[in-house]
Design an enzyme around this catalytic site. Sequence first.
Site, PDB file in Angstrom:
ATOM      1  N   GLU A 462     -25.798 -29.830  -6.989  1.00  0.00           N
ATOM      2  CA  GLU A 462     -26.024 -30.898  -6.013  1.00  0.00           C
ATOM      3  C   GLU A 462     -26.306 -32.258  -6.673  1.00  0.00           C
ATOM      4  OE1 GLU A 462     -27.501 -28.546  -2.091  1.00  0.00           O
ATOM      5  OE2 GLU A 462     -28.992 -28.764  -3.666  1.00  0.00           O
ATOM      6  N   GLU A 538     -23.545 -20.527  -3.046  1.00  0.00           N
ATOM      7  CA  GLU A 538     -24.679 -20.217  -2.171  1.00  0.00           C
ATOM      8  C   GLU A 538     -24.120 -19.873  -0.797  1.00  0.00           C
ATOM      9  OE1 GLU A 538     -27.605 -23.371  -2.071  1.00  0.00           O
ATOM     10  OE2 GLU A 538     -27.483 -23.675  -4.249  1.00  0.00           O
ATOM     11  N   PHE A 602     -39.769 -24.423   3.741  1.00  0.00           N
ATOM     12  CA  PHE A 602     -38.385 -24.306   3.296  1.00  0.00           C
ATOM     13  C   PHE A 602     -38.282 -23.693   1.898  1.00  0.00           C
ATOM     14  CE2 PHE A 602     -34.049 -25.826   2.349  1.00  0.00           C
ATOM     15  CZ  PHE A 602     -33.429 -25.509   3.546  1.00  0.00           C
TER      16      PHE A 602
END
EC number: 3.2.1.23
Length: 1024
Positions: A462, A538, A602
Amino acid sequence: MTMITDSLAVVLQRRDWENPGVTQLNRLAAHPPFASWRNSEEARTDRPSQQLRSLNGEWRFAWFPAPEAVPESWLECDLPDADTVVVPSNWQMHGYDAPIYTNVTYPITVNPPFVPAENPTGCYSLTFNIDESWLQEGQTRIIFDGVNSAFHLWCNGRWVGYGQDSRLPSEFDLSAFLHAGENRLAVMVLRWSDGSYLEDQDMWRMSGIFRDVSLLHKPTTQISDFQVTTRFNDDFSRAVLEAEVQMYGELRDELRVTVSLWQGETQVASGTAPFGGEIIDERGGYADRVTLRLNVENPELWSAEIPNLYRAVVELHTADGTLIEAEACDVGFREVRIENGLLLLNGKPLLIRGVNRHEHHPLHGQVMDEQTMVQDILLMKQNNFNAVRCSHYPNHPLWYTLCDRYGLYVVDEANIETHGMVPMNRLTDDPRWLPAMSERVTRMVQRDRNHPSVIIWSLGNESGHGANHDALYRWIKSVDPSRPVQYEGGGADTTATDIICPMYARVDEDQPFPAVPKWSIKKWLSLPGEMRPLILCEYAHAMGNSLGGFAKYWQAFRQYPRLQGGFVWDWVDQSLIKYDENGNPWSAYGGDFGDTPNDRQFCMNGLVFADRTPHPALTEAKHQQQFFQFRLSGRTIEVTSEYLFRHSDNEFLHWMVALDGKPLASGEVPLDVGPQGKQLIELPELPQPESAGQLWLTVRVVQPNATAWSEAGHISAWQQWRLAENLSVTLPSASHAIPQLTTSGTDFCIELGNKRWQFNRQSGFLSQMWIGDEKQLLTPLRDQFTRAPLDNDIGVSEATRIDPNAWVERWKAAGHYQAEAALLQCTADTLADAVLITTAHAWQHQGKTLFISRKTYRIDGHGEMVINVDVAVASDTPHPARIGLTCQLAQVSERVNWLGLGPQENYPDRLTAACFDRWDLPLSDMYTPYVFPSENGLRCGTRELNYGPHQWRGDFQFNISRYSQQQLMETSHRHLLHAEEGTWLNIDGFHMGIGGDDSWSPSVSAEFQLSAGRYHYQLVWCQK
């Protein structure tokens, strides 16, 4: 060697931690792990080396709010108020500073390369004695396997060097700084550095010396690097072990290198050569290198299925055979390549059964010990995982050795993530950051390239797609052409990746994001000119009660060869242990340490809890990934092996036919299936059952013998089929008793023997039941259309940021949680042999009708109450979470017994692993203790439920626990839940799926949403 003054003031003035061009000072070059054995037999057997000394243990520690607050005197002596901490550790786990959990948002003001002036600083010191023989000859190194985020090192008051990149070793030559007797190390660790901008991973942000520290003594003339590569002929019957060895020190003609290859006690091959590399260009070759090639006939190949390992010993010696030192590594003969759109291992197309794994421990933070690493590997292997992605950084060095030996395919990922940058490639497209990125990629490759388990390199996570990625991709392909490179950033299919590796792409649904569209995985394969394999880096976001829809991915993986699997997000919940005022431990998540910014719960996306207790979803993953597939035709079971290399030498197929959970016939057959082979098993003629019920055939693959990763009796695969239902009917015995109806102004009361039922005429609900004088209900039986929100229902919504598209926000906005029942009808009729209660309710919010529920309750002479429910859902209200009934039973029984799917929690879109049987569990096991409380514990496909004196029959789903949906909804942490009076029972005719493609957008597939508009279900409630 870089020389700067030893003064702390000068170091502070330099501010190396705010200069992306300075990633290290005086750090030694990267290389595979060394031990510098002085005995080749010890190297071959991997015995502890006398030249490698651990410095783990108690160190002195002082914490300061900023590096400028550190006194100069600390370089020479410990501070009087210094504490003692264990190394390795994160200082936040010792009460200094606070851990910060954030996913995308940087925990510091974004102004690269600068970091806050208030930069928490940990000052470590250790005194130690050095063996005098180490001072007389050779080189003494210090190795820090992991320090977060950057550090300066002094030895005996003299500055040694600087290092950053928290996930790779920093190694320094201490030889010039040591003296006889007591020596003192001083390590100043900074929480934030310019490197922090490259370490924006979704994890707790912690600091300190969190991996091992050791001293290594090498001879003056030494092996400085070695790399091994295996090459094969076309049919893998012959192999070559290619070993390139590099030395450092005085290059003498008498020096020789011997490489020997061992399989256990047997030497397979050996070769000796002087230094002098092959010709590289017109100027010649490397004088300090040599490449040896050892031929191996019929090598035993390495794979995750059969992790055959050899041992290579590299000896540096003189011409007369005097050993100077030896290094060694495990060798796995295997080949990885991409051909015709497929990722191949040893010529066979892989199906990646993968999971992403953060290094996390609930008590120790990011400190990994061997026991935890082995525990993770055993659990992965036991649950049919064959691959792990090191998300999102190089792991502890031991992890790779364990993966080599137990058998797991590894994606080794560089410690680069810039998720919080706008745009994400702001740094990765900036040439000023190329040196820092380059060190993180090249040093990873140089450290880990000898591990056979590493089959793919990853450029990070990312960080967009920048020119720096392209440069590093080309570097890896030049240096190590034996492995593919993957990188998801910039759209998952850029020029910097050999594998299409999207995250959270769906099976059939396109997600057309701006600039980087995320196609469905099926569509991606068909894009013009695209011939790369697709492996999801993922997928299946396992946050809380999740993993719904997992089966559809595996159906696609098995249907389309170029869809070669993926890596579930993720392995372990990242909760941390805190203690309340009474010393009781509880599980904490983002914000619980006063950390800001934070992303709350999270951090808990694991298939296992932080203590490695499995989530129910892990069983679904195990079942979908199992290596044996089954097909039933008549009485013939076809067993297909998905192993690529293993023969079924330790498996029996156990089969059983049961009627409503009662065994009728069973047997066991040894499996004799070759790689990718099939076996047909003929079942005998089955007996005909004498009573009605559901007939099920269950097969299980059982391993009779223990393996390196499983105990004897381990079940590796299973499948169930429902056979033709036995339709024989047993008529109920005639009853001469007739229930009696009594009507008052407020109630209808029905009485039969010692049982009574009371319906409130104003509410229309069953308000009470009695068995003798004992009340059975604490709350009335009423409709239920909501659930305590799952993480997947909540999405990205939070108090300060509402996502109107999230399921929970849609339910709230429509009034599902606030709806009240308006009574439309409540009547009672006496029939010939029963009493019939008829009710109708309109469930309304702010004058709008959301649901209309019509029920009949027929109570007969046997004391059975047959409940028929018809529900109409308003066309303009969101699809409800459930359509069912709820009440609070007065009893608390120790056991729950049911005939249905189990034993683990299951939901309509996550139930393929559940088996139909008669199950009996403690009440406490019916609740799943997710750290963030939510709807949990459902069991689907239930035909009969027994609890206390009660029995329910029908075709329904249920959950039962001491916690109400209301309490689950209002409670932030599981330790704050309190057992309520009695037991809460939820019986659903229908329940929405839970989703799990991701956790931030609605992901429940249409077929698992309650969209029909009208529903009917029936229950029978009686007392045993």
